[in-house]
Write a protein that holds these residues in place. Structure first.
Motif, mmCIF file in Angstrom:
data_model
loop_
_atom_site.group_PDB
_atom_site.id
_atom_site.type_symbol
_atom_site.label_atom_id
_atom_site.label_comp_id
_atom_site.label_asym_id
_atom_site.label_seq_id
_atom_site.Cartn_x
_atom_site.Cartn_y
_atom_site.Cartn_z
ATOM 1 N N GLY A 64 11.775 48.370 -41.404
ATOM 2 C CA GLY A 64 12.861 49.328 -41.199
ATOM 3 C C GLY A 64 14.139 48.647 -40.734
ATOM 4 O O GLY A 64 15.115 49.310 -40.390
ATOM 5 N N GLU A 87 16.861 58.550 -38.387
ATOM 6 C CA GLU A 87 16.682 58.211 -36.979
ATOM 7 C C GLU A 87 16.552 56.701 -36.801
ATOM 8 O O GLU A 87 15.892 56.038 -37.586
ATOM 9 N N THR A 89 15.398 53.483 -34.444
ATOM 10 C CA THR A 89 14.566 53.068 -33.318
ATOM 11 C C THR A 89 15.320 51.982 -32.535
ATOM 12 O O THR A 89 15.178 51.847 -31.338
ATOM 13 N N GLU A 90 16.129 51.218 -33.280
ATOM 14 C CA GLU A 90 16.956 50.204 -32.653
ATOM 15 C C GLU A 90 18.319 50.242 -33.321
ATOM 16 O O GLU A 90 18.531 50.960 -34.278
ATOM 17 N N THR A 93 17.616 49.126 -36.781
ATOM 18 C CA THR A 93 16.274 49.406 -37.289
ATOM 19 C C THR A 93 16.084 50.912 -37.396
ATOM 20 O O THR A 93 16.280 51.636 -36.425
ATOM 21 N N ASN A 95 13.847 54.480 -38.321
ATOM 22 C CA ASN A 95 12.486 54.970 -38.161
ATOM 23 C C ASN A 95 11.846 55.093 -39.541
ATOM 24 O O ASN A 95 11.675 56.175 -40.075
ATOM 25 N N GLU A 97 8.923 54.846 -40.569
ATOM 26 C CA GLU A 97 7.693 55.622 -40.657
ATOM 27 C C GLU A 97 7.987 57.114 -40.778
ATOM 28 O O GLU A 97 7.183 57.877 -41.282
ATOM 29 N N LYS A 98 9.168 57.485 -40.297
ATOM 30 C CA LYS A 98 9.517 58.903 -40.295
ATOM 31 C C LYS A 98 10.308 59.293 -41.545
ATOM 32 O O LYS A 98 10.186 60.391 -42.060
ATOM 33 N N HIS A 99 11.099 58.360 -42.042
ATOM 34 C CA HIS A 99 11.962 58.665 -43.192
ATOM 35 C C HIS A 99 11.546 57.907 -44.440
ATOM 36 O O HIS A 99 12.266 57.889 -45.418
#
Length: 109
Positions: A64, A87, A89-90, A93, A95, A97-99
């Motif tokens: 990501g 979204e 995460t960093e 970076t 998300n 796994e979510k998108h």
DNA sequence: CTAATGACGACAC
DNA sequence: CGTGTCGCCATTA
């Protein structure tokens, strides 16, 4: 050059607010281990006509991470993803796994 | 035709 | 768990 064209088509079909990975695209093209080629193709995007129609900013590595942000002016890559509701995460970076969006979902058209 | 490279990925240490 | 190295395959020199 058919490989590049395939990459463009797949990337161009990434839904709004979704992201995919180089490996996923490579596998969809039949080159399971050609993840590098995908990035290479996107790199040549800027040298190809209509390359702007391809949302390369929605393509990240399997972690990501916006590895290709350096090819975008400033933080346009991160900002575009954020504008699409992706979204993070960093700072650089997403998300994944979510998108995450699988190229095989093209059949969903 | 051979060598080197690259927006990656997986495995070894 | 973080870093390093090799493999992958198309493109370019």
């Amino acid at each position: 050059m058919d490989f590049y064209f395939g990459v463009y088509e797949v990337v161009a079909k990434i839904p709004f607010g979704r992201v995919t990975t180089y490996g996923a695209i490579a596998r969809h093209l039949g080159v399971e281990s050609g993840a590098r080629m995908v990035g290479y193709a996107l790199n040549n995007l800027v040298h190809n006509p209509g390359g702007e129609k391809v949302p390369a900013h929605r393509v990240v590595n399997r972690l990501g991470q916006l590895t290709g942000r350096g090819w975008f002016p400033g933080d346009s890559m991160r900002e575009r993803l954020q504008q699409e509701g992706v979204e993070f995460t960093e700072d650089y970076t997403v998300n994944i796994e979510k998108h995450f969006w699988s190229p095989d979902g093209i059949s969903d058209l």
